[in-house]
Design an enzyme around this catalytic site. Structure first.
Site, PDB file in Angstrom:
ATOM      1  N   SER A 122     -33.552  30.327   7.932  1.00 18.20           N
ATOM      2  CA  SER A 122     -32.242  30.468   8.578  1.00 18.20           C
ATOM      3  C   SER A 122     -31.985  29.323   9.545  1.00 18.20           C
ATOM      4  CB  SER A 122     -32.165  31.816   9.318  1.00 18.20           C
ATOM      5  OG  SER A 122     -32.187  32.890   8.409  1.00 18.20           O
ATOM      6  N   ILE A 144     -31.900  54.873  10.007  1.00 16.14           N
ATOM      7  CA  ILE A 144     -31.147  56.039   9.517  1.00 16.14           C
ATOM      8  C   ILE A 144     -32.090  57.065   8.901  1.00 16.14           C
ATOM      9  CG2 ILE A 144     -29.493  56.776   7.743  1.00 16.14           C
ATOM     10  CD1 ILE A 144     -28.018  54.082   8.325  1.00 16.14           C
ATOM     11  N   ILE A 179     -46.435  28.635  -3.734  1.00 10.40           N
ATOM     12  CA  ILE A 179     -45.720  28.323  -4.966  1.00 10.40           C
ATOM     13  C   ILE A 179     -45.501  29.599  -5.772  1.00 10.40           C
ATOM     14  CG2 ILE A 179     -45.701  26.925  -7.051  1.00 10.40           C
ATOM     15  CD1 ILE A 179     -45.591  25.418  -4.271  1.00 10.40           C
ATOM     16  N   GLU A 182     -36.661  28.981   0.471  1.00  9.64           N
ATOM     17  CA  GLU A 182     -35.621  28.024   0.069  1.00  9.64           C
ATOM     18  C   GLU A 182     -34.766  27.584   1.249  1.00  9.64           C
ATOM     19  OE1 GLU A 182     -33.777  28.415  -3.738  1.00  9.64           O
ATOM     20  OE2 GLU A 182     -35.357  29.767  -4.444  1.00  9.64           O
ATOM     21  N   GLY A 235     -48.973  21.284   5.109  1.00  9.78           N
ATOM     22  CA  GLY A 235     -48.445  20.574   6.267  1.00  9.78           C
ATOM     23  C   GLY A 235     -46.975  20.243   6.196  1.00  9.78           C
TER      24      GLY A 235
END
Length: 381
Positions: free
Chosen positions: A366, A337, A157, A363, A129
């Site tokens: 954005s 490409i 984790i 971590e 949560g």
């Protein structure tokens, strides 16, 4: 700022690059395809000091600086984002929290085995949560006698299924919000501490991502890191440093995609000429290179400021945001490409793309980075 790397940094790059290409590259596809933890590489990484890159030598580490750390992450990521992620979670998060915030006695007890790869570390902040809103965590640690009782769960984790030493963030006083969060060191095998499932992920497969459960886990006060209520502040410091490593991870993945694309553009022919002769492909490659080079300078800036003891939180978020989005762009263009070949697993660019996406999430997403940057600039209170 001098953007040129010192000779010792160049030596580190060569050493890690050679190791990654000779030892990791032959296993990279297996790591991803089979979601396999490459335990055979643990002692090899230890031999190079890569389990304790910035740890002081007196604690068993390599004693290198943050610029060196960013180089290590970039070069490992060029070959395997999965392995790089686990190395990052160990160095920057789990062990990093102990090195930066634990007592001298705790450091002497835990760090030498971690820095030499005898044990691996994991860092447990995220919960089912509470993701971006990390202060909303529900895992609790209640006083009992001269220790604590830990109850709750953690999610996503990194290294959960391979770590022996965990740093757990728990709420010791819910009435105080983020000032009621405290960090504890917990060892694998402690009664009441169990692992849940290992997540089956889109990318960075082979780097185990785990659930953790705490059912009336007894923790001594000697396992508490710092003062009661300091855990959230400690965690924010850890995340600032960790963002440099994840930015470098993104850079490595993006540059790997660029290198594959340049080589492919020289070899693949359409309409009678190599596709690199077509302006559409040239512009894609130019845009990839430009965004990645800008990211490299931002990572170097953040790492240098950290090494010089200058506040770097803003720089770390800017670097992580720019590099992660540049890598996602570069990997996506690499698939384009490569055309149809880019969509099959024999051409590594599809793996780079899957791995790079994590860098826009882990971590601090954005979106969170943009909030952090705005706050540093005084836009957000």
């Amino acid at each position: 700022m001098d953007y040129r790397l010192q000779s010792d940094h160049e030596l580190i790059r060569k050493t890690v690059r050679d190791f990654a290409r000779t030892k990791v590259a032959p296993l990279a596809a297996k790591i991803d395809r089979e979601d396999w933890w490459p335990d055979v590489l643990v002692p090899e990484l230890a031999g190079l000091g890569l389990w304790g890159v910035t740890v002081p030598a007196e604690l068993g580490g390599a004693g290198l600086d943050t610029v060196s750390w960013s180089i290590v992450m970039e070069e490992l990521s060029k070959v395997s984002g999965s392995l790089a992620l686990s190395v990052a979670a160990h160095n920057s998060l789990g062990m990093g929290h102990i090195v930066q915030h634990a007592s001298d006695e705790q450091k002497r007890k835990y760090v030498p085995d971690l820095a030499t790869g005898k044990k691996l570390a994991a860092w447990a902040l995220t919960e089912p949560g509470s993701g971006s809103d990390s202060a909303a965590l529900k895992t609790v640690a209640k006083r009992e006698g001269d220790g604590w009782i830990l109850d709750g769960s953690k999610q996503f984790i990194t290294n959960g299924h391979v770590a022996s030493t965990f740093v757990i963030l728990a709420n010791t006083d819910p009435s105080k919000g983020n000032k009621g969060i405290t960090a504890f060191i917990l060892e694998k095998g402690t009664k009441g501490f169990t692992l849940g499932k290992k997540e089956d992920k889109m990318g960075c497969r082979g780097s185990p991502t785990s659930q953790l459960f705490f059912d009336h886990v007894k923790v001594s006060d000697a396992q508490r890191i710092g003062a009661v209520g300091e855990g959230f502040r400690q965690a924010m410091v850890i995340l600032d440093g960790g963002r440099i490593g994840i930015g470098a991870m993104a850079l490595g993945l993006g540059r790997a995609a660029l290198e594959k694309s340049v080589a492919y553009a020289k070899e693949r022919k359409q309409f009678g000429v190599p596709i690199g002769q077509h302006q559409a492909i040239q512009w894609k490659i130019a845009d990839m290179a430009t965004r990645l080079d800008a990211s490299a300078l931002l990572i170097l800036k953040a790492a240098t400021r950290r090494d010089q003891g200058i506040p770097y939180g803003l720089d770390a978020s800017v670097a992580k945001l720019t590099a992660s989005e540049a890598a996602a762009f570069a990997c996506r263009e690499a698939i384009q490409i490569h055309g149809g070949n880019g969509f099959i697993v024999d051409y590594e660019v599809e793996r780079y793309y899957r791995d790079a996406k994590l860098c826009e999430i882990g971590e601090g997403t954005s979106e969170v980075q943009r909030i952090v940057i705005a706050k540093h600039l005084g836009v957000r209170g």
